[in-house]
Design an enzyme around this catalytic site. Structure first.
Site, short mmCIF file in Angstrom:
data_model
loop_
_atom_site.label_atom_id
_atom_site.label_comp_id
_atom_site.label_asym_id
_atom_site.label_seq_id
_atom_site.Cartn_x
_atom_site.Cartn_y
_atom_site.Cartn_z
N CYS A 17 0.87 -1.19 0.00
CA CYS A 17 0.00 0.00 0.00
C CYS A 17 0.90 1.23 0.00
O CYS A 17 1.67 1.45 0.95
CB CYS A 17 -0.92 0.01 1.21
SG CYS A 17 -1.84 1.56 1.37
N CYS B 212 0.51 3.56 2.99
CA CYS B 212 1.14 3.03 4.20
C CYS B 212 2.65 3.31 4.17
O CYS B 212 3.24 3.70 5.19
CB CYS B 212 0.91 1.52 4.34
SG CYS B 212 -0.71 1.08 5.00
N ASN C 209 -13.12 9.64 -1.98
CA ASN C 209 -13.68 8.63 -2.88
C ASN C 209 -13.72 7.26 -2.22
O ASN C 209 -12.77 6.85 -1.55
CB ASN C 209 -12.82 8.56 -4.15
CG ASN C 209 -12.87 9.85 -4.95
OD1 ASN C 209 -13.93 10.45 -5.10
ND2 ASN C 209 -11.74 10.29 -5.46
N HIS D 270 -6.54 3.15 0.40
CA HIS D 270 -6.18 3.56 1.76
C HIS D 270 -6.90 4.89 1.94
O HIS D 270 -6.64 5.84 1.17
CB HIS D 270 -4.65 3.67 1.88
CG HIS D 270 -4.15 4.11 3.22
ND1 HIS D 270 -3.11 3.46 3.88
CD2 HIS D 270 -4.49 5.16 4.02
CE1 HIS D 270 -2.85 4.08 5.03
NE2 HIS D 270 -3.69 5.11 5.13
N HIS E 224 -8.36 8.37 2.27
CA HIS E 224 -7.71 9.68 2.18
C HIS E 224 -8.73 10.72 1.77
O HIS E 224 -9.73 10.42 1.13
CB HIS E 224 -6.55 9.65 1.18
CG HIS E 224 -6.93 9.16 -0.17
ND1 HIS E 224 -7.06 7.82 -0.49
CD2 HIS E 224 -7.23 9.83 -1.30
CE1 HIS E 224 -7.41 7.69 -1.76
NE2 HIS E 224 -7.53 8.89 -2.27
N HIS F 263 -8.99 14.36 -0.25
CA HIS F 263 -8.37 15.33 -1.15
C HIS F 263 -8.76 16.73 -0.67
O HIS F 263 -9.95 17.01 -0.48
CB HIS F 263 -8.90 15.17 -2.58
CG HIS F 263 -8.64 13.84 -3.21
ND1 HIS F 263 -7.72 13.68 -4.24
CD2 HIS F 263 -9.19 12.61 -3.00
CE1 HIS F 263 -7.72 12.40 -4.62
NE2 HIS F 263 -8.60 11.73 -3.88
P1 AMP Z 1 -8.30 8.39 -5.33
O1 AMP Z 1 -8.68 8.37 -6.79
O2 AMP Z 1 -9.30 9.12 -4.48
O3 AMP Z 1 -7.96 7.02 -4.81
O4 AMP Z 1 -6.99 9.30 -5.25
C1 AMP Z 1 -5.70 8.79 -5.22
C2 AMP Z 1 -4.78 9.97 -5.45
O5 AMP Z 1 -3.48 9.60 -5.04
C3 AMP Z 1 -4.68 10.41 -6.91
O6 AMP Z 1 -5.08 11.77 -7.02
C4 AMP Z 1 -3.20 10.22 -7.25
O7 AMP Z 1 -2.69 11.22 -8.09
C5 AMP Z 1 -2.56 10.25 -5.88
N1 AMP Z 1 -1.30 9.52 -5.74
C6 AMP Z 1 -1.02 8.26 -6.14
N2 AMP Z 1 0.24 7.93 -5.81
C7 AMP Z 1 0.77 9.00 -5.17
C8 AMP Z 1 2.03 9.30 -4.61
N3 AMP Z 1 3.06 8.41 -4.61
N4 AMP Z 1 2.22 10.51 -4.03
C9 AMP Z 1 1.23 11.43 -4.02
N5 AMP Z 1 0.01 11.22 -4.55
C10 AMP Z 1 -0.22 10.02 -5.13
ZN ZN Z 2 -2.38 1.57 3.52
#
Ligand code: AMP
Ligand code: ZN
Length: 113
Positions: free
Chosen positions: A8, A11, A89, A100, A102, A104
């Site tokens: 993940c 994580c 989301n 995981h 989160h 935005h």
């Molecule tokens: P979601 O579509 O709500 O799952 O959003 C996941 C978000 O994580 C997306 O906007 C990606 O651009 C962002 N993301 C994925 N990998 C990374 C990373 N290594 N560092 C920062 N953001 C990331």
């Molecule tokens: Zn995680």
């Protein structure tokens, strides 16, 4: 001990195994800028504990820790007065790509209605 999941990416970031510049950190939460920003400010607020999404039975305390950090992160990013949007989301129809939990945090410009 904090629950984590293998493979993940959030994580790994939250534990420090993968180093990214952190916007904010406390005992329960980290925040860092989205790697693919969709707005001038686009920061992710992430619990250190691995919870897939709201269907994964997050505790009220964890939700308070994540959502409670939002105004402070908005202040740090300088968008608390201009306004901001939070998006969270859950699952495929919402296009959740990182499983995981989160939030935005977006702003720094006029966002579309
Ligand atoms: P979601 O579509 O709500 O799952 O959003 C996941 C978000 O994580 C997306 O906007 C990606 O651009 C962002 N993301 C994925 N990998 C990374 C990373 N290594 N560092 C920062 N953001 C990331
Ligand atoms: Zn995680």
């Amino acid at each position: 001990m904090t629950k984590t999941a293998d493979d993940c990416i959030f994580c790994k970031i939250a534990s420090g195994e993968m180093e990214v510049p952190l916007v904010y950190e406390d005992d329960h939460v980290v925040a860092f800028d989205d790697i693919s920003p969709k707005s001038v400010v686009h920061t992710l607020i992430v619990p250190k504990e691995h919870i897939a999404n709201l269907n994964d039975d997050p505790s009220p305390e964890l939700l308070a820790q994540v959502f409670g950090a939002v105004p402070e992160v908005a202040r740090i990013k300088g968008i608390d007065q201009s306004g901001y949007r939070i998006v969270q989301n859950n699952g495929d129809d919402a296009c959740q790509t990182v499983h995981h939990l989160h939030v935005h945090l977006q702003g720094g410009e006029q966002l579309p209605v």
